[in-house]
Design a protein around this motif. Structure first.
Motif, PDB file in Angstrom:
ATOM      1  N   PHE A 106     -15.727  -4.905  -2.901  1.00  0.00           N
ATOM      2  CA  PHE A 106     -16.299  -4.176  -3.975  1.00  0.00           C
ATOM      3  C   PHE A 106     -16.743  -5.522  -5.196  1.00  0.00           C
ATOM      4  N   LEU A 141     -15.669   0.315  -9.232  1.00  0.00           N
ATOM      5  CA  LEU A 141     -14.214   0.952  -9.108  1.00  0.00           C
ATOM      6  C   LEU A 141     -13.931   1.283 -10.480  1.00  0.00           C
ATOM      7  N   ASP A 184     -13.322  12.243  -1.952  1.00  0.00           N
ATOM      8  CA  ASP A 184     -13.975  11.252  -1.314  1.00  0.00           C
ATOM      9  C   ASP A 184     -14.247   9.889  -2.021  1.00  0.00           C
ATOM     10  N   THR A 217     -10.259   3.699  -7.708  1.00  0.00           N
ATOM     11  CA  THR A 217     -11.031   4.532  -7.153  1.00  0.00           C
ATOM     12  C   THR A 217     -12.695   4.429  -7.319  1.00  0.00           C
ATOM     13  N   LYS A 218     -13.344   4.839  -6.425  1.00  0.00           N
ATOM     14  CA  LYS A 218     -14.801   4.589  -6.439  1.00  0.00           C
ATOM     15  C   LYS A 218     -15.541   5.364  -7.534  1.00  0.00           C
ATOM     16  N   GLN A 232      -6.414   1.595   0.548  1.00  0.00           N
ATOM     17  CA  GLN A 232      -5.898   0.221   0.310  1.00  0.00           C
ATOM     18  C   GLN A 232      -5.541  -0.101  -1.111  1.00  0.00           C
ATOM     19  N   GLN A 261       0.720  -1.210  -0.083  1.00  0.00           N
ATOM     20  CA  GLN A 261      -0.015   0.097  -0.126  1.00  0.00           C
ATOM     21  C   GLN A 261       0.782   1.285  -0.098  1.00  0.00           C
ATOM     22  N   GLU A 304     -22.473   1.229  -7.304  1.00  0.00           N
ATOM     23  CA  GLU A 304     -20.929   1.521  -6.889  1.00  0.00           C
ATOM     24  C   GLU A 304     -20.175   0.434  -7.617  1.00  0.00           C
ATOM     25  N   VAL A 330      -9.643   5.316  -2.213  1.00  0.00           N
ATOM     26  CA  VAL A 330      -9.472   4.264  -1.332  1.00  0.00           C
ATOM     27  C   VAL A 330      -8.100   3.878  -0.903  1.00  0.00           C
ATOM     28  N   ALA A 359      -9.584  -5.445  -3.794  1.00  0.00           N
ATOM     29  CA  ALA A 359     -10.817  -4.890  -3.962  1.00  0.00           C
ATOM     30  C   ALA A 359     -11.909  -6.055  -3.771  1.00  0.00           C
ATOM     31  N   LEU A 386     -12.324  -6.197   0.074  1.00  0.00           N
ATOM     32  CA  LEU A 386     -12.764  -5.332   0.415  1.00  0.00           C
ATOM     33  C   LEU A 386     -14.416  -5.033   0.154  1.00  0.00           C
TER      34      LEU A 386
END
Length: 176
Positions: A115, A82, A45, A68-69, A50, A7, A80, A48, A110, A113
């Motif tokens: 996603f 990525l 915002d 990213t989102k 990680q 990371q 949602e 992410v 991902a 997490l």
């Protein structure tokens, strides 16, 4: 060459920016501001932490990737996902598996997490090796004019895009 992926930390930001800038310096389909995009994404915002990774060779950062989102919008429905953008490897380490290792590790994280999918705009001969398919396969469209083959999606969970369709809505930071 032994590649270690980890990371990214704040201490890496300056070197990471240089890696991204070098990686895209001679890219034909680039506005050469990808390093600014990375810096702006970190402050947004949709960041992410990680999913912002660096690749090191003997302790020297030679690659970077960021997911990213983003949202896929179909009328009032939003899903949602990525965005994989960008993946960067310094020229001296390109075509040696560094980018592939970064992509594989970021997709693994991902999934961990929770996603469910990833969108990428990229080389249609490169990304399919990681399981990406044209996004229109699921009825997912880009918000701008782009080759259907270059705009791709990946299910991180089998069937996760079966009920998803609509237009990808990149966060405003992508347009700044």
């Amino acid at each position: 060459m032994t590649i270690h992926i980890r990371q990214e930390t704040e201490k890496d930001y300056l070197v990471s920016a240089q890696v991204v800038e070098e990686a895209f310096e001679h890219a034909a389909f680039s506005d050469h501001t990808e390093h600014n995009l990375v810096a702006n994404l970190r402050k947004s915002d949709v960041f992410v932490p990680q999913l912002s990774l660096v690749a090191e060779d003997e302790g020297v950062i030679v690659g970077h990737i960021m997911l990213t989102k983003l949202m896929i919008r179909d009328g009032e429905k939003q899903h949602e996902s990525l965005a994989l953008a960008p993946v960067s490897v310094v020229p001296g380490h390109q075509k040696k598996g560094v980018g592939s290792a970064l992509i594989r590790k970021s997709l693994e994280i991902a999934r961990d997490l929770n996603f469910r999918s990833v969108i990428v705009l990229g080389h249609d001969t490169y990304y399919p090796r990681f399981g990406f398919k044209p996004a229109h396969t699921w009825g997912i469209k880009a918000p701008f004019d782009v080759s259907k083959e270059a705009f791709m999606a990946l299910e991180l969970v089998n069937g996760s895009l079966d009920q998803v369709k609509g237009t990808v809505m990149y966060p405003k930071v992508f347009y700044e």
